[in-house]
Design an enzyme around this catalytic site. Structure first.
Site, PDB file in Angstrom:
ATOM      1  N   CYS A  46      27.910  39.542  45.737  1.00  0.00           N
ATOM      2  CA  CYS A  46      28.110  39.250  44.229  1.00  0.00           C
ATOM      3  C   CYS A  46      27.443  40.365  43.576  1.00  0.00           C
ATOM      4  O   CYS A  46      26.185  40.603  43.929  1.00  0.00           O
ATOM      5  CB  CYS A  46      27.715  37.853  43.944  1.00  0.00           C
ATOM      6  SG  CYS A  46      28.028  37.322  42.138  1.00  0.00           S
TER       7      CYS A  46
ATOM      8  N   HIS B 101      36.882  33.916  44.000  1.00  0.00           N
ATOM      9  CA  HIS B 101      35.599  34.154  43.744  1.00  0.00           C
ATOM     10  C   HIS B 101      35.067  34.503  42.134  1.00  0.00           C
ATOM     11  O   HIS B 101      34.512  33.939  41.700  1.00  0.00           O
ATOM     12  CB  HIS B 101      35.079  35.482  44.603  1.00  0.00           C
ATOM     13  CG  HIS B 101      33.728  35.892  44.279  1.00  0.00           C
ATOM     14  ND1 HIS B 101      32.754  35.972  45.164  1.00  0.00           N
ATOM     15  CD2 HIS B 101      33.020  36.415  43.103  1.00  0.00           C
ATOM     16  CE1 HIS B 101      31.412  36.555  44.702  1.00  0.00           C
ATOM     17  NE2 HIS B 101      31.780  36.683  43.493  1.00  0.00           N
ATOM     18  N   GLU B 102      36.254  35.075  41.620  1.00  0.00           N
ATOM     19  CA  GLU B 102      36.336  35.403  40.128  1.00  0.00           C
ATOM     20  C   GLU B 102      36.579  34.124  39.419  1.00  0.00           C
ATOM     21  O   GLU B 102      35.538  33.701  38.459  1.00  0.00           O
ATOM     22  CB  GLU B 102      37.148  36.393  39.702  1.00  0.00           C
ATOM     23  CG  GLU B 102      36.950  37.945  40.466  1.00  0.00           C
ATOM     24  CD  GLU B 102      35.302  38.320  40.637  1.00  0.00           C
ATOM     25  OE1 GLU B 102      34.980  38.896  41.580  1.00  0.00           O
ATOM     26  OE2 GLU B 102      34.622  37.831  39.511  1.00  0.00           O
TER      27      GLU B 102
ATOM     28  N   HIS C 122      33.425  31.992  39.183  1.00  0.00           N
ATOM     29  CA  HIS C 122      32.585  32.432  37.902  1.00  0.00           C
ATOM     30  C   HIS C 122      32.616  31.947  36.685  1.00  0.00           C
ATOM     31  O   HIS C 122      31.924  31.630  36.029  1.00  0.00           O
ATOM     32  CB  HIS C 122      32.587  34.133  37.881  1.00  0.00           C
ATOM     33  CG  HIS C 122      31.691  34.725  38.682  1.00  0.00           C
ATOM     34  ND1 HIS C 122      30.333  34.496  38.954  1.00  0.00           N
ATOM     35  CD2 HIS C 122      31.836  35.533  39.784  1.00  0.00           C
ATOM     36  CE1 HIS C 122      29.818  35.390  39.906  1.00  0.00           C
ATOM     37  NE2 HIS C 122      30.668  36.108  40.372  1.00  0.00           N
TER      38      HIS C 122
HETATM   39  O1  LIG Z   1      30.398  39.532  41.842  1.00  0.00           O
HETATM   40  C1  LIG Z   1      31.514  39.525  41.847  1.00  0.00           C
HETATM   41  O2  LIG Z   1      32.145  38.804  41.348  1.00  0.00           O
HETATM   42  C2  LIG Z   1      32.321  40.828  42.701  1.00  0.00           C
HETATM   43  C3  LIG Z   1      32.300  40.901  43.879  1.00  0.00           C
HETATM   44  C4  LIG Z   1      33.670  39.901  44.147  1.00  0.00           C
HETATM   45  C5  LIG Z   1      34.024  39.528  45.655  1.00  0.00           C
HETATM   46  C6  LIG Z   1      33.153  39.078  46.511  1.00  0.00           C
HETATM   47  C7  LIG Z   1      33.265  38.844  47.764  1.00  0.00           C
HETATM   48  C8  LIG Z   1      34.569  38.801  48.390  1.00  0.00           C
HETATM   49  C9  LIG Z   1      35.535  38.948  47.308  1.00  0.00           C
HETATM   50  C10 LIG Z   1      35.239  39.309  45.921  1.00  0.00           C
HETATM   51  C11 LIG Z   1      32.243  42.166  44.506  1.00  0.00           C
HETATM   52  O3  LIG Z   1      33.404  42.657  44.476  1.00  0.00           O
HETATM   53  S1  LIG Z   1      31.565  42.201  45.849  1.00  0.00           S
HETATM   54  C12 LIG Z   1      31.892  43.895  46.718  1.00  0.00           C
HETATM   55  C13 LIG Z   1      32.843  43.656  47.584  1.00  0.00           C
HETATM   56  C14 LIG Z   1      33.816  44.527  48.156  1.00  0.00           C
HETATM   57  C15 LIG Z   1      34.842  44.564  48.900  1.00  0.00           C
HETATM   58  C16 LIG Z   1      34.904  43.438  49.547  1.00  0.00           C
HETATM   59  C17 LIG Z   1      34.275  42.515  49.383  1.00  0.00           C
HETATM   60  C18 LIG Z   1      33.044  42.443  48.324  1.00  0.00           C
HETATM   61 NI    NI Z   2      30.297  37.401  41.988  1.00  0.00          NI
END
Ligand SMILES: O=C(O)C[C@@H](Cc1ccccc1)[C@H](O)SCc1ccccc1
Ligand code: NI
Length: 183
Positions: free
Chosen positions: A110, A153-154, A157
């Site tokens: 995250c 995931h979003e 949030h």
């Molecule tokens: O903090 C955030 O919301 C962004 C995260 C979202 C995310 C995390 C884990 C799984 C899916 C989405 C960032 O994108 S973490 C970076 C990342 C990049 C590629 C694959 C998974 C996570």
């Molecule tokens: Ni996140």
């Protein structure tokens, strides 16, 4: 442009709030926010821009992560065919989901969490979602695998939920029945 200094980190109260729905027509600032969130993701996946501005790579980012408690997030994530799912998502809802669950074998990270929190985060593998674009047009979309995980995931949030809330405390690598690792 959004920089990492604009991203709030765990412990900030906004990350635990339920964000407010937005009304249409969007205010100029909410429209700009949506565009800035998507621009951040595109920048974060460009090696030159990411290095120049020290951006952590992201496939999703939600408004509460830049301290704006509104129901807007952006996705910029490859689907199974390698095509980018590029969306600014407003007032999202999951209207249905599969029984089958999926998780990233390496766990989740995250942008608002500056530490490794290990463990599986099981989520429905396929989801049908409804949301609005910046112009207030309703969109219905079916997502699976990484785009589905990112969307959830979003959406978490927007509801004050962090990915590690889903990790089994007794056994972080517990293979929940009906769940599959995403390869
Ligand atoms: O903090 C955030 O919301 C962004 C995260 C979202 C995310 C995390 C884990 C799984 C899916 C989405 C960032 O994108 S973490 C970076 C990342 C990049 C590629 C694959 C998974 C996570
Ligand atoms: Ni996140």
């Amino acid at each position: 442009m959004i920089l990492m200094k604009d991203v709030i980190r765990e412990g900030h109260e906004t990350l635990r709030k339920k964000a407010a729905e937005v009304t249409f027509p969007l205010s100029a600032e909410n429209r700009q926010l949506g565009e800035d969130l998507l621009e951040f993701l595109i920048n974060s996946q460009d090696p030159e821009i990411a290095e120049k501005y020290d951006l952590r790579s992201g496939i999703g980012i939600a408004a509460p992560q830049v301290n704006r408690s509104v129901r807007i997030f952006a996705l910029y994530v490859p689907n199974d065919h390698g095509d980018m799912v590029e969306e600014i998502v407003v007032n999202p809802k999951i209207v249905s989901h599969s029984v089958e669950l999926a998780y990233l074998p390496g766990g989740e990270g995250c942008l608002s969490v500056d530490r490794d929190v290990t463990g599986y985060v099981p989520r429905p593998q396929r989801i049908t979602v409804k949301f609005f674009n910046l112009d207030g047009e309703e969109k219905k979309m079916r997502l699976k695998n990484l785009p589905a995980i990112a969307f959830q995931h979003e959406l978490d949030h927007l509801n004050g939920v962090m990915f590690y809330d889903h990790i089994n405390k007794d056994n972080p690598y517990f293979e929940v029945p009906n769940s599959h690792p995403l390869e």
